[in-house]
Design a protein around this motif. Sequence first.
Motif, short mmCIF file in Angstrom:
data_model
loop_
_atom_site.label_atom_id
_atom_site.label_comp_id
_atom_site.label_asym_id
_atom_site.label_seq_id
_atom_site.Cartn_x
_atom_site.Cartn_y
_atom_site.Cartn_z
N LEU B 56 37.24 -113.53 26.98
CA LEU B 56 36.67 -113.03 28.24
C LEU B 56 35.34 -112.35 27.94
N ASP B 57 34.52 -113.02 27.11
CA ASP B 57 33.30 -112.36 26.64
C ASP B 57 32.04 -113.07 27.10
N ARG B 58 32.12 -113.71 28.26
CA ARG B 58 30.95 -114.44 28.76
C ARG B 58 30.42 -113.82 30.05
N ILE B 59 29.13 -114.00 30.25
CA ILE B 59 28.50 -113.60 31.51
C ILE B 59 28.02 -114.89 32.17
N GLU B 60 28.50 -115.14 33.37
CA GLU B 60 28.08 -116.39 34.02
C GLU B 60 27.74 -116.16 35.49
N ARG B 68 29.28 -112.95 37.00
CA ARG B 68 30.63 -112.57 36.60
C ARG B 68 30.57 -112.15 35.14
N ILE B 69 30.95 -110.89 34.89
CA ILE B 69 30.89 -110.32 33.55
C ILE B 69 32.30 -110.28 32.99
N GLY B 70 32.54 -111.01 31.92
CA GLY B 70 33.87 -111.01 31.33
C GLY B 70 34.27 -109.61 30.88
N SER B 215 37.52 -109.48 34.60
CA SER B 215 36.06 -109.54 34.72
C SER B 215 35.60 -108.54 35.76
N VAL B 216 34.29 -108.36 35.80
CA VAL B 216 33.66 -107.55 36.85
C VAL B 216 32.58 -108.43 37.45
N THR B 217 32.58 -108.57 38.78
CA THR B 217 31.54 -109.40 39.38
C THR B 217 30.52 -108.53 40.09
N LEU B 218 29.26 -108.97 39.99
CA LEU B 218 28.16 -108.30 40.69
C LEU B 218 27.72 -109.22 41.83
N PRO B 219 27.50 -108.67 43.03
CA PRO B 219 26.96 -109.50 44.11
C PRO B 219 25.55 -109.95 43.76
#
Lengths: 211, 316
Positions: B56-60, B68-70, B215-219
């Motif tokens: 879970l170490d990807r930023i996509e 989406r920040i893993g 994950s944490v998602t940013l708008p």
Amino acid sequence: MSDSGEFDVSRRAILAGGAAGAAVVAVPVTAQAAVPPGTAPSMAKVAMEVNGKRRAFVVDTRTTLLDALRENLQLTGTKKGCDHGQCGACTVLVDGVRINSCLSLAVMHQGDKVTTIEGLGQPDDLHPMQAAFIKHDGYQCGYCTPGQICSAVAVLGEIKAGVPSHVTDDLTARPTASNDEMRERMSGNICRCGAYSNILEAMADVAEKRA
Amino acid sequence: MKPFTYNRASTPAAAAAEALRTPNAKFIAGGTNLLDLMKLQIEAPAHLIDVGGLKLDRIEGTPDGGLRIGALVTNTNLASDTRVRRDYGVLSRAIVAGASGQLRNKATTAGNLLQRTRCPYFYDTNQPCNKRKPGSGCAALGGYSRQLAVIGSSDACIATYPGDMAVAMRVLDAVVETVQPDGITRSIPIADFHRLPGDTPHIDTVLKRGELITSVTLPKPIGGTQIYRKVRDRASYAFALVSVAAVVQRDGTGRVAVGGVAHKPWRVEAAEAALPQGAQAVNARLMAGARPTQDNAFKVTLVERTLASALAEAKG
């Protein structure tokens, strides 16, 4: 130093547990599952590459990477300072990245590549940062020095890789190895003697030669 | 440390299920806060579930233009990501304002959200602390409270949430994504993620037993001038007395969240309407209902001045 460290019983495991601890150490790892958690040490096998050599050993799961390096692998260059991630004396490189080895468990480093001060260079074959620390007198008592050097090597790598810091003005530009940048990035390494300005000179020397 | 068994989880759902069925289990990723607390026996898990190998170490990018920040993205990698530096500068700034390089290289996005308070009475196991030992009392009330909470606190607890990253995530309206032991996922707005202490200060967040952050998602990016201003007792490597995360648009409107003052990143959307009128007007609404102690009453003024400084910087 003997390289036959495979599955050595650690000095710490025996001292920590006394006779009971020693008895537990003798039990095969697979039998440990029967011991209720929280009552006796739990042992685990771990293998990692340290300074280019594969090392495998059995540790109490509580063993930090720092203690494993020092006590299981006899690599005492890495120092234990505060043991709580505040002083940086235990800084080592794991897969090329600097970390506080005191806040990481040895069992979490299965398969990792660890570089300690001994792996950066030896007295007859110094790493440029080690040579620069000597040239610029970047130490007094020397206790924090292995951590400072590991950190310093990593800091120059971080700047080169474009990792921003608290003092980076423009987030979208590449940071440079300025005095301010290096000072800020070294803030996780404490030197009680106060050799900071000489450490900075050593780092600047290496950064300049690389540029 | 107390002895513990250790296992590496294979999938997020398996980790969550293992946490639910194993008594007194904890997830471990970076370990920079948990191991510190275990050495002091403030935390004493009987079992550690290492989630470090869960990829879970990807930023996509997300379909709506956000990120989406893993959960396992390290602080360093998050702050260094070119998209984050360009579009979410306040987040990069907040992260590099915290801890040291070594810690940021190990600390993870999810673990950072879950870091525990640095209240000195929480750390001192000889003192009563309702957060560490429910019902034991609070030595911070009437104790040395200079660093502690001024708003949202209760008679049971005046600890603060210590982090920087979450303050920026609060101003960006991040969403925390989780998986529960039954495999069901949920999305928790960061505004609702950390709890106020009330009479159960030992419960820091709304996570349920076994629930794992994935994950944490940013708008999508909101533009504006993005500033993180942190005030502390030394220039580097210290927790905030007060911090301000601000996103200010050209017309003077914007958003602000404050760290170091409460049990969670403190944001009052209604106060933001006063941004064009300046820091004093914002602060009056932001800090309405503050209950500082004698030691930390200065923080209410400090928030206003830090806001003023950030707003002045935003004007350029």
